[in-house]
Design a protein around this motif. Structure first.
Motif, PDB file in Angstrom:
ATOM      1  N   UNK A 455       0.837  -1.207   0.000  1.00 50.69           N
ATOM      2  CA  UNK A 455       0.000   0.000   0.000  1.00 50.69           C
ATOM      3  C   UNK A 455       0.868   1.251   0.000  1.00 50.69           C
ATOM      4  N   UNK A 456       1.938   1.220   0.798  1.00 54.97           N
ATOM      5  CA  UNK A 456       2.871   2.351   0.818  1.00 54.97           C
ATOM      6  C   UNK A 456       3.497   2.555  -0.551  1.00 54.97           C
ATOM      7  N   UNK A 457       3.907   1.475  -1.192  1.00 52.17           N
ATOM      8  CA  UNK A 457       4.503   1.577  -2.526  1.00 52.17           C
ATOM      9  C   UNK A 457       3.505   2.161  -3.519  1.00 52.17           C
ATOM     10  N   UNK A 458       2.261   1.695  -3.470  1.00 53.68           N
ATOM     11  CA  UNK A 458       1.242   2.228  -4.365  1.00 53.68           C
ATOM     12  C   UNK A 458       1.093   3.730  -4.182  1.00 53.68           C
ATOM     13  N   UNK A 459       1.102   4.189  -2.932  1.00 53.36           N
ATOM     14  CA  UNK A 459       0.976   5.626  -2.673  1.00 53.36           C
ATOM     15  C   UNK A 459       2.156   6.408  -3.233  1.00 53.36           C
ATOM     16  N   UNK A 460       3.347   5.839  -3.163  1.00 59.71           N
ATOM     17  CA  UNK A 460       4.522   6.522  -3.717  1.00 59.71           C
ATOM     18  C   UNK A 460       4.437   6.608  -5.245  1.00 59.71           C
ATOM     19  N   UNK A 461       3.900   5.565  -5.870  1.00 61.19           N
ATOM     20  CA  UNK A 461       3.684   5.617  -7.316  1.00 61.19           C
ATOM     21  C   UNK A 461       2.654   6.694  -7.650  1.00 61.19           C
ATOM     22  N   UNK A 462       1.586   6.760  -6.863  1.00 59.02           N
ATOM     23  CA  UNK A 462       0.551   7.771  -7.116  1.00 59.02           C
ATOM     24  C   UNK A 462       1.085   9.180  -6.927  1.00 59.02           C
ATOM     25  N   UNK A 463       1.941   9.385  -5.929  1.00 62.93           N
ATOM     26  CA  UNK A 463       2.552  10.697  -5.724  1.00 62.93           C
ATOM     27  C   UNK A 463       3.354  11.110  -6.959  1.00 62.93           C
ATOM     28  N   UNK A 464       4.130  10.156  -7.518  1.00 58.01           N
ATOM     29  CA  UNK A 464       4.928  10.464  -8.711  1.00 58.01           C
ATOM     30  C   UNK A 464       4.033  10.755  -9.909  1.00 58.01           C
ATOM     31  N   UNK A 465       2.946  10.015 -10.045  1.00 58.65           N
ATOM     32  CA  UNK A 465       2.001  10.244 -11.140  1.00 58.65           C
ATOM     33  C   UNK A 465       1.343  11.611 -11.000  1.00 58.65           C
ATOM     34  N   UNK A 466       0.926  11.946  -9.791  1.00 57.44           N
ATOM     35  CA  UNK A 466       0.333  13.269  -9.548  1.00 57.44           C
ATOM     36  C   UNK A 466       1.294  14.384  -9.952  1.00 57.44           C
ATOM     37  N   UNK A 467       2.557  14.218  -9.527  1.00 55.77           N
ATOM     38  CA  UNK A 467       3.548  15.267  -9.778  1.00 55.77           C
ATOM     39  C   UNK A 467       3.833  15.438 -11.271  1.00 55.77           C
ATOM     40  N   UNK A 468       3.824  14.333 -12.011  1.00 54.04           N
ATOM     41  CA  UNK A 468       4.200  14.395 -13.430  1.00 54.04           C
ATOM     42  C   UNK A 468       3.037  14.782 -14.327  1.00 54.04           C
ATOM     43  N   UNK A 469       1.860  14.254 -14.053  1.00 52.17           N
ATOM     44  CA  UNK A 469       0.757  14.397 -14.999  1.00 52.17           C
ATOM     45  C   UNK A 469      -0.378  15.288 -14.503  1.00 52.17           C
TER      46      UNK A 469
END
Length: 489
Positions: A455-469
């Motif tokens: 779950x923590x990893x998923x949130x880190x991926x989502x943070x990166x997606x938010x920042x980029x797109x």
């Protein structure tokens, strides 16, 4: 010599095995309080590529509940709120884990904590490799895959499983025996992808205690052994090919770099100075190593080694906790003089949690590390750690460069896992650490994440997606996820 060596993870099963709900809910809210948006990304067709971390491997096995809690599935649940489509998983047949081939067990079942340590769950595996699934599947995570395996034809050919030329997990869901993982992924014409690959290019070497070969300089992966370190140029070329294939139709995506292997519990749980000794034991052991220590003095007097190396190699025990004795191939080879390459471990060396199916607990209790030096397969030595770091740094430089040139979102998983190992990462009122069993970040195999870790990893991926797109996913609540799976699911 060790009468009372106990696992560091002895805790109450009730304390560790439960959190709140068994079901994970997708909450339709956002990180900024504004209406939910995909930003500039199109999540209507999402495909994930990777290895066991992508597949949802946990507790030493792949099983239905773990697959359903994989970070790509958690991402897909979030994407569904902004137009994301169906996300198909190549599900196992049960929650026991393990694989059968012709009815014979060829991969072990998952572990659970029975109150004193990790043991295999009761019950029989039912997933047979020969039962081929009908795809396509959105989660293309293949446990055991190295980077170049994603480009390898016949990696899904059941005839090659016994020889190691094919992968039993990919066999189950490959579109044909001769296809490649990348080909099956690109055939789906994804609009968005995730890629997290390369861990096994160094991890297999680490798990073997460095008994493989560092293949830096060898550009032919067909000649590599199972436990070898992949050449950085091979890795960079493979990674570029993967990204080029995945972005060929204009798909956007997110990629992650690789953590240092010595930040995970498999290498950090057993301390280097794990041996408690009393005065009688100290006297007996020091007497036993007298001839070895005198041999070092002989070697130094004849100019074979320096006085500094004599000091590093001298074996000396004292009352209390003691460093284990290890075999270190990086020392000057004095075997021609009958002097083995022994020294006591330091904080820069890592004792493996398990080797050859035997626990460190049992191995040390039998006098290994004291009367009998620990063999290479039990220790990741300082020199081996340095080789792994050099390779990982090279891989990560390639990943970041390719991510930048391809305009992809980037997750610094190395920084995240380093923080987990050094104090923890907090979220939703929980602090996730790498402490074995109780830290919440890792499963019982000491390598793969726990439910909360994923779950923590998923949130880190989502943070990166938010920042980029420019999307604004809030992510999942860590409190909704267990820190360990129980025996029964």
């Amino acid at each position: 010599m060790i009468k009372n060596f106990k696992w560091l993870f002895l805790v109450s099963l009730t304390f560790i095995a439960c959190t709140s709900d068994d079901e994970n809910t997708v909450v339709n809210n956002t990180s900024d309080g504004l209406p939910l948006t995909a930003g500039s990304a199109d999540f209507s067709k999402y495909v994930s590529l990777g290895n066991s971390l992508t597949a949802g491997f946990s507790d030493g096995a792949l099983f239905v509940e773990g697959q359903s809690n994989s970070y790509p599935k958690l991402l897909a649940d979030q994407f569904s709120l902004v137009g994301g489509g169906e996300f198909r998983l190549p599900l196992m047949d049960d929650n026991f884990g393990g694989l059968l081939l012709g009815g014979l067990q060829v991969q072990p079942k998952r572990l659970y904590f029975n109150g004193t340590g990790p043991v295999q769950v009761p019950g029989a595996s039912t997933t047979d490799i020969s039962n081929i699934l009908t795809g396509p599947f959105n989660n293309m995570g293949v446990p055991g895959a190295k980077s170049y395996h994603l480009l390898a034809p016949n990696y899904g050919n059941i005839a090659g499983v016994a020889s190691g030329q094919a992968n039993p997990y990919f066999v189950r869901f490959a579109s044909s025996p001769s296809t490649t993982v990348l080909a099956d992924a690109t055939a789906q014409n994804a609009t968005f992808f995730s890629l997290w690959i390369g861990n096994n290019d160094v991890l297999s070497y680490a798990l073997s205690g460095g008994t493989g070969t560092n293949q830096t300089g060898n550009l032919n992966p067909a000649t590599y052994g199972a436990n070898d370190i992949t050449d950085p140029n091979v890795f960079a070329n493979v990674y570029s090919t993967l990204v080029n294939g995945l972005t060929a139709n204009g798909a956007k995506g997110v990629v992650a770099n690789l953590p240092y292997v010595n930040t995970i519990p498999y290498f950090t749980t057993v301390p280097y100075n794990a041996v408690p000794l009393n005065s009688a034991q100290v006297a007996a052991l020091n007497s036993g190593y007298t001839a070895y220590n005198n041999g070092l003095l002989f070697a130094a007097s004849n100019g074979l080694i320096s006085s500094d190396e004599v000091a590093r190699r001298t074996i000396n025990f004292a009352v209390g906790q003691n460093p284990v004795v290890i075999v270190d191939s990086y020392l000057t080879n004095l075997s021609g003089y009958g002097i083995p390459s022994y020294r006591q471990a330091t904080a820069q060396d890592y004792i493996l949690l398990l080797s050859g199916g035997v626990s460190a607990q049992a191995h040390l209790a039998a006098g290994n590390g004291t009367q009998f030096p620990l063999a290479d397969n039990w220790v990741l030595s300082k020199g081996e750690v340095a080789e792994l770091k050099t390779a990982t740094d090279a891989y990560n430089a390639a990943i970041q460069s390719i991510a930048s040139s391809s305009n992809l979102a980037f997750v610094d998983a190395n920084a995240v896992l380093n923080q987990v190992a050094n104090g923890g990462v907090s979220g939703n009122g929980f602090n996730v650490t790498s402490t074995y069993v109780t830290g919440g970040g890792f499963s019982l195999d000491g390598i793969h994440p726990s439910p909360r870790g994923y779950a923590l990893i998923a949130n880190k991926f989502l943070e990166a997606i938010n920042a980029k797109y420019g999307s604004n996913f809030k992510g999942v609540d860590l409190g909704d996820f267990r820190i360990l799976y129980p025996a029964s699911l």
